[in-house]
Design a protein around this motif. Structure first.
Motif, PDB file in Angstrom:
ATOM      1  N   MET A   1      27.201 -22.899  15.489  1.00 23.39           N
ATOM      2  CA  MET A   1      26.648 -22.487  14.222  1.00 23.39           C
ATOM      3  C   MET A   1      27.486 -21.340  13.680  1.00 23.39           C
ATOM      4  O   MET A   1      27.744 -20.366  14.382  1.00 23.39           O
ATOM      5  CB  MET A   1      25.196 -22.059  14.416  1.00 23.39           C
ATOM      6  N   ALA A   2      27.897 -21.447  12.439  1.00 20.64           N
ATOM      7  CA  ALA A   2      28.654 -20.386  11.786  1.00 20.64           C
ATOM      8  C   ALA A   2      27.690 -19.412  11.114  1.00 20.64           C
ATOM      9  O   ALA A   2      26.622 -19.792  10.657  1.00 20.64           O
ATOM     10  CB  ALA A   2      29.607 -20.984  10.756  1.00 20.64           C
ATOM     11  N   THR A   3      28.116 -18.172  11.047  1.00 20.10           N
ATOM     12  CA  THR A   3      27.361 -17.158  10.320  1.00 20.10           C
ATOM     13  C   THR A   3      27.982 -17.018   8.943  1.00 20.10           C
ATOM     14  O   THR A   3      29.192 -16.814   8.821  1.00 20.10           O
ATOM     15  CB  THR A   3      27.396 -15.809  11.065  1.00 20.10           C
ATOM     16  N   VAL A   4      27.141 -17.144   7.908  1.00 22.30           N
ATOM     17  CA  VAL A   4      27.602 -17.090   6.521  1.00 22.30           C
ATOM     18  C   VAL A   4      26.953 -15.899   5.829  1.00 22.30           C
ATOM     19  O   VAL A   4      25.727 -15.769   5.825  1.00 22.30           O
ATOM     20  CB  VAL A   4      27.242 -18.389   5.762  1.00 22.30           C
ATOM     21  N   LEU A   5      27.759 -15.037   5.240  1.00 18.93           N
ATOM     22  CA  LEU A   5      27.261 -13.959   4.401  1.00 18.93           C
ATOM     23  C   LEU A   5      27.228 -14.483   2.972  1.00 18.93           C
ATOM     24  O   LEU A   5      28.237 -14.939   2.451  1.00 18.93           O
ATOM     25  CB  LEU A   5      28.153 -12.724   4.494  1.00 18.93           C
ATOM     26  N   SER A   6      26.056 -14.449   2.363  1.00 19.92           N
ATOM     27  CA  SER A   6      25.881 -14.907   0.984  1.00 19.92           C
ATOM     28  C   SER A   6      25.782 -13.679   0.098  1.00 19.92           C
ATOM     29  O   SER A   6      24.744 -13.011   0.039  1.00 19.92           O
ATOM     30  CB  SER A   6      24.619 -15.766   0.892  1.00 19.92           C
ATOM     31  N   LEU A   7      26.867 -13.360  -0.585  1.00 20.39           N
ATOM     32  CA  LEU A   7      27.020 -12.118  -1.333  1.00 20.39           C
ATOM     33  C   LEU A   7      26.806 -12.336  -2.820  1.00 20.39           C
ATOM     34  O   LEU A   7      27.610 -12.993  -3.485  1.00 20.39           O
ATOM     35  CB  LEU A   7      28.424 -11.562  -1.075  1.00 20.39           C
ATOM     36  N   SER A   8      25.715 -11.800  -3.345  1.00 19.53           N
ATOM     37  CA  SER A   8      25.417 -11.909  -4.774  1.00 19.53           C
ATOM     38  C   SER A   8      25.946 -10.680  -5.494  1.00 19.53           C
ATOM     39  O   SER A   8      25.513  -9.557  -5.221  1.00 19.53           O
ATOM     40  CB  SER A   8      23.914 -12.039  -5.015  1.00 19.53           C
ATOM     41  N   GLY A   9      26.844 -10.903  -6.447  1.00 21.92           N
ATOM     42  CA  GLY A   9      27.433  -9.816  -7.210  1.00 21.92           C
ATOM     43  C   GLY A   9      26.748  -9.556  -8.533  1.00 21.92           C
ATOM     44  O   GLY A   9      27.332  -8.933  -9.416  1.00 21.92           O
ATOM     45  N   VAL A  35      22.476 -17.930   7.727  1.00 18.90           N
ATOM     46  CA  VAL A  35      22.838 -17.366   6.424  1.00 18.90           C
ATOM     47  C   VAL A  35      22.203 -15.989   6.280  1.00 18.90           C
ATOM     48  O   VAL A  35      21.000 -15.820   6.469  1.00 18.90           O
ATOM     49  CB  VAL A  35      22.387 -18.289   5.274  1.00 18.90           C
ATOM     50  N   ILE A  36      23.030 -15.013   5.940  1.00 17.98           N
ATOM     51  CA  ILE A  36      22.575 -13.645   5.730  1.00 17.98           C
ATOM     52  C   ILE A  36      22.811 -13.290   4.257  1.00 17.98           C
ATOM     53  O   ILE A  36      23.959 -13.238   3.809  1.00 17.98           O
ATOM     54  CB  ILE A  36      23.345 -12.660   6.628  1.00 17.98           C
ATOM     55  N   PRO A  37      21.736 -13.057   3.491  1.00 18.27           N
ATOM     56  CA  PRO A  37      21.912 -12.701   2.082  1.00 18.27           C
ATOM     57  C   PRO A  37      22.188 -11.208   1.905  1.00 18.27           C
ATOM     58  O   PRO A  37      21.642 -10.375   2.636  1.00 18.27           O
ATOM     59  CB  PRO A  37      20.570 -13.081   1.458  1.00 18.27           C
TER      60      PRO A  37
END
Length: 187
Positions: A1-9, A35-37
């Protein structure tokens, strides 16, 4: 499982960009990714504008980027470029913070005249930060994103299909998702 940073600008609390990212986070989680927001608007302005590299929020954002295998970067388009708050955060991250990472750039805006903001404004910055692979991004028109009274989101069918394709490309670039041992056993 990959860790994904979900970055809202997005600087806005009621942002379509932010809501779209959180919708896509669910799809990525459904593909087996953690997923880490992170919403840049929640980082204190004094830390961003004062370039306070030691502020706990900046340290935490830096650690989240370092921990991630992949980063989804979403931004509204303002004045033919990505948001200023996103730029402020990217400027405070280490020069090569994206080294070895797969990155998916996404943008939203009111007109197709801003489609090239991803390739001419955002992609060069992501590349300069050492991203191993910046997959083809996607621009979604604001009119293709409907936020309902209950907070749910609907994306126009053509845009939803295109977003599904770029998410699949991003997910594939992250590598195979390994299933937990119990899930991989034959019944």
């Amino acid at each position: 499982m990959a860790t994904v940073l979900s970055l809202s600008g997005s600087p806005s609390v009621s942002s379509r960009t932010n809501r779209l990212l959180r919708h896509l986070d669910q799809r990525l989680a459904g593909q087996g990714h953690e997923v880490i927001p992170l919403d840049v608007r929640t980082v204190p302005a004094e830390a961003l504008l004062g370039a306070d590299f030691r502020h706990p929020a900046i340290v935490e954002a830096t650690e989240l980027v370092a921990r991630a295998d992949g980063v989804v970067v979403g931004t509204p388009v303002y004045k033919a470029s990505y948001s200023g708050v996103l730029k402020a955060l990217l400027d405070l991250l280490p020069q090569y913070a994206l080294t070895g990472k797969t990155v998916l750039p996404l943008a939203t805006g009111g007109t197709t005249a801003h489609v090239l903001a991803i390739d001419y404004a955002l992609r060069p910055v992501l590349t300069s930060m050492g991203a191993a692979h910046v997959v083809p991004g996607w621009f979604t028109l604001d009119t293709d994103i409907t936020v309902h009274d209950d907070g749910s989101l609907t994306v126009a069918p053509a845009a939803n299909e295109a977003l599904g394709r770029v998410l699949d490309q991003f997910s594939a670039a992250l590598g195979p998702v390994s299933l937990p041992a119990a899930a991989g056993r034959a019944a």
